[in-house]
Each structure stands twice: as structure tokens, then as C-alpha cells.
Design a protein around this motif. Structure first.
Motif, PDB file in Angstrom:
ATOM      1  N   PRO A 201      28.704 -18.411  25.410  1.00  0.00           N
ATOM      2  CA  PRO A 201      29.127 -19.066  24.190  1.00  0.00           C
ATOM      3  C   PRO A 201      29.223 -18.171  22.907  1.00  0.00           C
ATOM      4  N   VAL A 202      28.399 -17.463  22.840  1.00  0.00           N
ATOM      5  CA  VAL A 202      28.211 -16.529  21.571  1.00  0.00           C
ATOM      6  C   VAL A 202      29.094 -15.436  21.631  1.00  0.00           C
ATOM      7  N   PHE A 203      29.321 -14.811  22.741  1.00  0.00           N
ATOM      8  CA  PHE A 203      30.391 -13.928  22.769  1.00  0.00           C
ATOM      9  C   PHE A 203      31.864 -14.542  22.566  1.00  0.00           C
ATOM     10  N   ILE A 204      32.169 -15.588  22.896  1.00  0.00           N
ATOM     11  CA  ILE A 204      33.399 -16.306  22.513  1.00  0.00           C
ATOM     12  C   ILE A 204      33.447 -16.490  21.194  1.00  0.00           C
ATOM     13  N   ALA A 205      32.398 -17.270  20.746  1.00  0.00           N
ATOM     14  CA  ALA A 205      32.186 -17.961  19.112  1.00  0.00           C
ATOM     15  C   ALA A 205      32.443 -16.653  18.106  1.00  0.00           C
ATOM     16  N   GLN A 206      31.830 -15.490  18.604  1.00  0.00           N
ATOM     17  CA  GLN A 206      31.873 -14.434  17.514  1.00  0.00           C
ATOM     18  C   GLN A 206      33.310 -13.776  17.099  1.00  0.00           C
ATOM     19  N   LEU A 207      34.226 -13.921  18.021  1.00  0.00           N
ATOM     20  CA  LEU A 207      35.538 -13.652  17.838  1.00  0.00           C
ATOM     21  C   LEU A 207      36.234 -14.480  16.753  1.00  0.00           C
ATOM     22  N   VAL A 208      35.829 -15.896  16.720  1.00  0.00           N
ATOM     23  CA  VAL A 208      36.351 -16.768  15.918  1.00  0.00           C
ATOM     24  C   VAL A 208      35.654 -16.526  14.465  1.00  0.00           C
ATOM     25  N   ILE A 209      34.221 -16.386  14.517  1.00  0.00           N
ATOM     26  CA  ILE A 209      33.572 -16.144  13.346  1.00  0.00           C
ATOM     27  C   ILE A 209      33.921 -14.853  12.341  1.00  0.00           C
ATOM     28  N   ALA A 210      34.362 -13.853  13.102  1.00  0.00           N
ATOM     29  CA  ALA A 210      34.799 -12.794  12.729  1.00  0.00           C
ATOM     30  C   ALA A 210      36.093 -12.909  11.891  1.00  0.00           C
ATOM     31  N   VAL A 211      36.998 -13.535  12.423  1.00  0.00           N
ATOM     32  CA  VAL A 211      38.311 -13.912  11.919  1.00  0.00           C
ATOM     33  C   VAL A 211      37.958 -14.898  10.564  1.00  0.00           C
ATOM     34  N   LEU A 212      37.335 -15.828  10.764  1.00  0.00           N
ATOM     35  CA  LEU A 212      37.144 -16.802   9.502  1.00  0.00           C
ATOM     36  C   LEU A 212      36.187 -16.140   8.646  1.00  0.00           C
ATOM     37  N   GLY A 213      35.275 -15.192   8.696  1.00  0.00           N
ATOM     38  CA  GLY A 213      34.630 -14.606   7.714  1.00  0.00           C
ATOM     39  C   GLY A 213      35.682 -13.732   7.022  1.00  0.00           C
ATOM     40  N   VAL A 214      36.360 -13.047   7.429  1.00  0.00           N
ATOM     41  CA  VAL A 214      37.281 -12.170   6.984  1.00  0.00           C
ATOM     42  C   VAL A 214      38.385 -13.176   6.055  1.00  0.00           C
ATOM     43  N   MET A 215      38.779 -14.110   6.486  1.00  0.00           N
ATOM     44  CA  MET A 215      39.945 -15.020   5.775  1.00  0.00           C
ATOM     45  C   MET A 215      39.190 -15.583   4.786  1.00  0.00           C
ATOM     46  N   VAL A 216      38.064 -15.933   4.577  1.00  0.00           N
ATOM     47  CA  VAL A 216      37.179 -16.549   3.596  1.00  0.00           C
ATOM     48  C   VAL A 216      37.569 -15.790   2.252  1.00  0.00           C
ATOM     49  N   ILE A 217      37.708 -14.681   2.123  1.00  0.00           N
ATOM     50  CA  ILE A 217      38.117 -13.743   1.016  1.00  0.00           C
ATOM     51  C   ILE A 217      39.513 -13.341   1.116  1.00  0.00           C
ATOM     52  N   SER A 218      39.777 -12.610   2.475  1.00  0.00           N
ATOM     53  CA  SER A 218      41.156 -11.876   2.370  1.00  0.00           C
ATOM     54  C   SER A 218      42.226 -12.903   2.231  1.00  0.00           C
ATOM     55  N   ALA A 219      42.246 -14.109   2.496  1.00  0.00           N
ATOM     56  CA  ALA A 219      43.247 -15.250   2.408  1.00  0.00           C
ATOM     57  C   ALA A 219      43.759 -15.513   0.928  1.00  0.00           C
ATOM     58  N   GLU A 220      42.722 -15.284  -0.074  1.00  0.00           N
ATOM     59  CA  GLU A 220      42.897 -15.254  -1.446  1.00  0.00           C
ATOM     60  C   GLU A 220      43.548 -14.253  -2.036  1.00  0.00           C
ATOM     61  N   TYR A 221      43.547 -12.954  -1.423  1.00  0.00           N
ATOM     62  CA  TYR A 221      44.145 -11.670  -1.725  1.00  0.00           C
ATOM     63  C   TYR A 221      45.567 -11.910  -1.542  1.00  0.00           C
ATOM     64  N   THR A 222      45.735 -12.462  -0.106  1.00  0.00           N
ATOM     65  CA  THR A 222      47.037 -12.493   0.480  1.00  0.00           C
ATOM     66  C   THR A 222      47.886 -13.548  -0.274  1.00  0.00           C
ATOM     67  N   THR A 223      47.501 -14.537  -0.646  1.00  0.00           N
ATOM     68  CA  THR A 223      48.157 -15.761  -1.468  1.00  0.00           C
ATOM     69  C   THR A 223      48.130 -15.418  -2.924  1.00  0.00           C
ATOM     70  N   GLY A 224      47.397 -14.609  -3.522  1.00  0.00           N
ATOM     71  CA  GLY A 224      46.925 -14.417  -5.085  1.00  0.00           C
ATOM     72  C   GLY A 224      46.346 -15.424  -5.783  1.00  0.00           C
ATOM     73  N   MET A 225      45.517 -16.114  -5.093  1.00  0.00           N
ATOM     74  CA  MET A 225      44.756 -17.146  -5.523  1.00  0.00           C
ATOM     75  C   MET A 225      43.652 -16.402  -6.235  1.00  0.00           C
TER      76      MET A 225
ATOM     77  N   TRP B 112      39.612 -26.607  11.807  1.00  0.00           N
ATOM     78  CA  TRP B 112      40.324 -26.458  12.836  1.00  0.00           C
ATOM     79  C   TRP B 112      39.640 -25.043  13.711  1.00  0.00           C
ATOM     80  N   SER B 113      39.328 -24.238  12.845  1.00  0.00           N
ATOM     81  CA  SER B 113      38.674 -22.926  13.755  1.00  0.00           C
ATOM     82  C   SER B 113      37.331 -23.252  14.184  1.00  0.00           C
ATOM     83  N   LEU B 114      36.722 -23.956  13.408  1.00  0.00           N
ATOM     84  CA  LEU B 114      35.140 -24.087  13.841  1.00  0.00           C
ATOM     85  C   LEU B 114      35.225 -25.279  14.851  1.00  0.00           C
ATOM     86  N   VAL B 115      36.275 -26.224  15.042  1.00  0.00           N
ATOM     87  CA  VAL B 115      36.516 -26.991  15.955  1.00  0.00           C
ATOM     88  C   VAL B 115      36.888 -26.327  17.443  1.00  0.00           C
ATOM     89  N   ALA B 116      37.752 -25.325  17.168  1.00  0.00           N
ATOM     90  CA  ALA B 116      38.195 -24.403  18.445  1.00  0.00           C
ATOM     91  C   ALA B 116      37.101 -23.528  18.657  1.00  0.00           C
TER      92      ALA B 116
END
Length: 268
Positions: free
Chosen positions: A77-101, A30-34
Motif C-alpha cells: 500500500p505504501v509503494f502505491i500511495a507514495q506515487l500519489v503523495i509525491a504528485v500531491l506534494g509537488v502540486m501544493v506549491i507548483s500549481a500556484e506558480y502555474t496559475t500565477g496565484m 480526490w487525490s487522497l481518496v484515489a
């Protein structure tokens, strides 16, 4: 009685595991589509509005956009896309720490650098493909909208490199953000750090006085990286387009090295 010895999971297995995790998490898709929808949609709206007002715009606007058509179809387009990319890049690994996975992941594969390498390779591949698709889609759609007043073609000097370079920039930004997530390990903190650097710190360095201020501004990670989607540069530019991307890549490699050290030495 013969003891059953199970083979150790290697990089290939971790790549499959990370790809499964990445593509099955609905927030990723959904992040990529958005990202694509908002970036291309807003670019199209701006380009259409500009064309509607072209006859009443001043000569300065005509001259600027005629000389810088990629400001419309790539930079925005890149200026807007970079905001989503930054969030997604962080969450690729930080979400696993948040959930304990992350603990389950490291129990299944104790070799931590193998885990991190798999995350980096899978996410980099995804962002490279998505980035290039988004960059070329934005270019061709934007070109169709502005063609009546602002002709631009992939055959124009520097344009093909700029469009392809925009996709490379997004892939490097994804890894840059992933490194932030691995170092800070807190989603909100890492996102704040990345976006603060991109949107606040980097632009503010342009206010620093003298030649040293100009050099600091030029060598800031995203400032340098964004040169890659500029068809031409002013004669006094401190870095060329490829040098700028190399500087951004160097910052990213440095952060990933720090992330790898901390990922290996800290408790999960």
C-alpha cells in the motif's frame, strides 16, 4: 483625519488561508481518496489472490510471507500511495506558480518565509493524519484477509512501530516532494524529478559495487526512510529503522532549506 492601520497578517492567518486553499481544491480531496482506494484495493486484491493460491504455493513463498507479513499489508500500500503523495506534494506549491496565484498570495502576505512555513505546516499535518489512517486501515484490513494462513498482530515485535512508521514516512515524503516543487517550480519537471529519484535512481544504486555502493544505496532518501516499516532488519544493515527515517528527514530538511532560500530570493 486618523489613518486606518490594518494589522499585518501573521502565521495564524496564513495557516487558515493555506488550509482553505488545500481543502477547497477538489483535486486534493480526490487525490487522497484515489490514493487510499487504489492502495488498499490493490493490496486487498493481492492478499486475497495469495490466500486463494496458498495451498498450491511453494514452501519458499510460504516461508517468505509468513516471516514478512507486512510486505503484503504495509509495504505494498505504501509503494502505491507514495506515487500519489509525491504528485500531491509537488502540486501544493507548483500549481500556484502555474496559475500565477503565487503573486496574489505574496501581495497579501509579503513575508515569504511565513507563506512557505504555513504551506509546510498545513500539508505536513494533513499528510501525517492521512498517512496514519491509511497505514492502520491497510494493516487491519490486510490482517483480516491473511489471518487464516499468516497471523500478524500489533503486539508482535516491531509491528506497531512499523505501521505507525509507515504513516510518518508518508508525511516526510509529502514534505520532500513539496520541497522539489518549490525548488523547480514547474509541475511536470518536479514530479519527474521526485518519481525518477524514487522509482529509478534509488533502486539502481543497489547495483553500485563495493561497500561504498552499499552505503550510497542505504543513504538514498526513500531507501533509508522505508526501513521504518520493517519489523526486523538483517544484522549487516547499515542503518536501524529510526536512523533510516532520520536520514530521510535530514534530506527533507536540507531540500526545504534550499527551497526556503530560493523562495525568498527569486522573483515570483
Amino acid at each position: 483625519m486618523t489613518e486606518l492601520v490594518l494589522p499585518r497578517a501573521g502565521l495564524a492567518g496564513m495557516l487558515r488561508s493555506e488550509w482553505t486553499k488545500l481543502r477547497t481544491v477538489r483535486s486534493t480531496m480526490w487525490s487522497l481518496v484515489a490514493m487510499a482506494g487504489i492502495a488498499i484495493g490493490l493490496m486487498s486484491l493481492f492478499a486475497w489472490a495469495l490466500m486463494q493460491q496458498w495451498s498450491t504455493a511453494d514452501d519458499g513463498s510460504h516461508s517468505y510471507f509468513t516471516q514478512h507479513p507486512l510486505e503484503i499489508v504495509i509495504a505494498r500500500p505504501v509503494f502505491i500511495a507514495q506515487l500519489v503523495i509525491a504528485v500531491l506534494g509537488v502540486m501544493v506549491i507548483s500549481a500556484e506558480y502555474t496559475t500565477g496565484m503565487i503573486r496574489s498570495t505574496l501581495q497579501a502576505q509579503p513575508r515569504r518565509l511565513t507563506v512557505l512555513t504555513a504551506k509546510i505546516l498545513v500539508f505536513a499535518s494533513l499528510m501525517l493524519v492521512v498517512g496514519e489512517v491509511l497505514a492502520f486501515a491497510a494493516f487491519f484490513l490486510g490482517r483480516a484477509i491473511i489471518a487464516e494462513h499468516i497471523p500478524v498482530s500489533l503486539g508482535d515485535p516491531g509491528v506497531a512501530r512499523s505501521v505507525a512508521g509507515a504513516g510518518l514516512f508518508m508525511a516526510v515524503l509529502g514534505l520532500f516532494s513539496l520541497a522539489f516543487g518549490a525548488i523547480i517550480r514547474h509541475t511536470a519537471g518536479a514530479i519527474t524529478g521526485v518519481l525518477g529519484l524514487i522509482l529509478i535512481v534509488s533502486p539502481l544504486t543497489a547495483l553500485l559495487p563495493g561497500s561504498w555502493g552499499a552505503h550510497i544505496n542505504a543513504w538514498m532518501p526513500t531507501n533509508a526512510g522505508q526501513l521504518i516499516f520493517e519489523p526486523t532488519l538483517s544484522p549487516d544493515a547499515l542503518l536501524t529503522q529510526w536512523q533510516g527515517l532520520a536520514v530521510f528527514g535530514g534530506w527533507t530538511v536540507l531540500l526545504l532549506a534550499v527551497a526556503a532560500y530560493l523562495f525568498k530570493t527569486r522573483d515570483a
